[in-house]
Each structure stands twice: as structure tokens, then as C-alpha cells.
Write a protein that holds these residues in place. Structure first.
Motif, PDB file in Angstrom:
ATOM      1  N   MET A 106       2.779  -0.385  -8.050  1.00 59.66           N
ATOM      2  CA  MET A 106       2.909   0.922  -8.714  1.00 59.66           C
ATOM      3  C   MET A 106       4.266   0.969  -9.402  1.00 59.66           C
ATOM      4  O   MET A 106       5.283   0.662  -8.795  1.00 59.66           O
ATOM      5  CB  MET A 106       2.844   2.082  -7.716  1.00 59.66           C
ATOM      6  N   THR A 160       0.866  -1.173   0.000  1.00 57.92           N
ATOM      7  CA  THR A 160       0.000   0.000   0.000  1.00 57.92           C
ATOM      8  C   THR A 160       0.900   1.220   0.000  1.00 57.92           C
ATOM      9  O   THR A 160       1.889   1.266   0.731  1.00 57.92           O
ATOM     10  CB  THR A 160      -0.928   0.028   1.229  1.00 57.92           C
ATOM     11  N   ASN A 163      -2.986   3.990  -2.613  1.00 60.86           N
ATOM     12  CA  ASN A 163      -3.089   2.930  -3.612  1.00 60.86           C
ATOM     13  C   ASN A 163      -2.720   1.609  -2.945  1.00 60.86           C
ATOM     14  O   ASN A 163      -1.778   1.554  -2.160  1.00 60.86           O
ATOM     15  CB  ASN A 163      -2.120   3.191  -4.775  1.00 60.86           C
TER      16      ASN A 163
END
Length: 135
Positions: free
Chosen positions: A121, A103, A117
Motif C-alpha cells: 500500500m 497485511t 488489505n
């Protein structure tokens, strides 16, 4: 016949290494991380928190992306990137209500959460999120 102690010593060494690798961090280490976050916010920096776990495959895949971001922003007076192992720093994970890893949380210079998010990523997405989250 004399028995060798070598196998027993090796087993004890392996157990010790495993124990210290999974042992939770000390409260002092967690406090130090909390202070690092607070100091960055007090300095008005945008703070990118990467909350992950050593046992998480996606977290390991993201490690090079976060390292690129660290290299990109390490000398910046505007941004701070902090990696946090949720297993070692349960109080921080609880504070940010982490339910899955990885996260990413971005805090504004005022300490307000402006982005979150859960999942992978890329470096480009990290950079974009950091530079646009507080505009």
C-alpha cells in the motif's frame, strides 16, 4: 604455534547477534502491543495495523510509506498506527488471522475491523483508507 582466539570470538559474536535478531518477542512485549491496541480503541481512535515480517521484501518496500503515515498522523487524536512483526508476535497475527504479509488492518474506534488489505500500500492509499474507513 599458538592459535588465535579471534576467529572463534568473532563467530560466537555473529551467532549471538543472529540468535537475538530472530528470537521471538517476549510474551510481555506482545501483551504491551495488545494493550496499546486496546487503549487506542478505548480512546475511540481509528487504528491502522501494519502486520509484516523482517524477511519480507514487500514489507521492507512499504516501510517508508508507513513511516510517512506515522509522521502524518503521529499527533492525531483520531488515528493510531501500529507496526507488528508477525514472527515476533504470533498471538496477534493469529488473532487477526494473518495468512500473508504485509497485511494492513484498520479497526474502527469501536474495535471493529473495517478494512483489510494484503500486499503493498502506498502512503496515499494508507491515508485514504484511514480517513474513509470509518466514515
Amino acid at each position: 604455534m599458538k592459535k588465535s582466539l579471534a576467529p572463534i570470538v568473532i563467530i560466537l559474536i555473529v551467532i549471538s547477534v543472529v540468535f537475538f535478531a530472530i528470537m521471538p518477542s517476549t510474551p510481555q512485549a506482545t501483551k504491551k502491543l495488545q494493550e496499546e491496541i486496546s487503549e487506542a480503541v478505548a480512546d475511540g481512535k481509528t487504528v491502522f495495523l501494519q502486520l509484516s515480517s523482517t524477511g519480507c521484501v514487500t514489507c521492507r518496500k512499504m516501510k517508508p510509506e508507513v513511516e510517512k503515515a506515522l509522521a502524518e498522523f503521529e499527533n492525531s487524536n483520531r488515528y493510531k498506527i501500529i507496526n507488528i512483526d508477525v514472527n515476533s508476535h504470533k498471538a496477534i497475527a493469529s488473532h487477526f488471522a494473518i495468512t500473508g504479509v504485509p497485511t494492513q488492518v484498520i479497526l474502527s474506534g469501536e474495535g471493529k475491523e473495517v478494512f483489510r488489505n494484503m500486499g503493498y500500500m502506498s502512503f496515499d492509499n494508507i491515508k485514504y483508507a484511514m480517513t474513509t474507513a470509518t466514515k
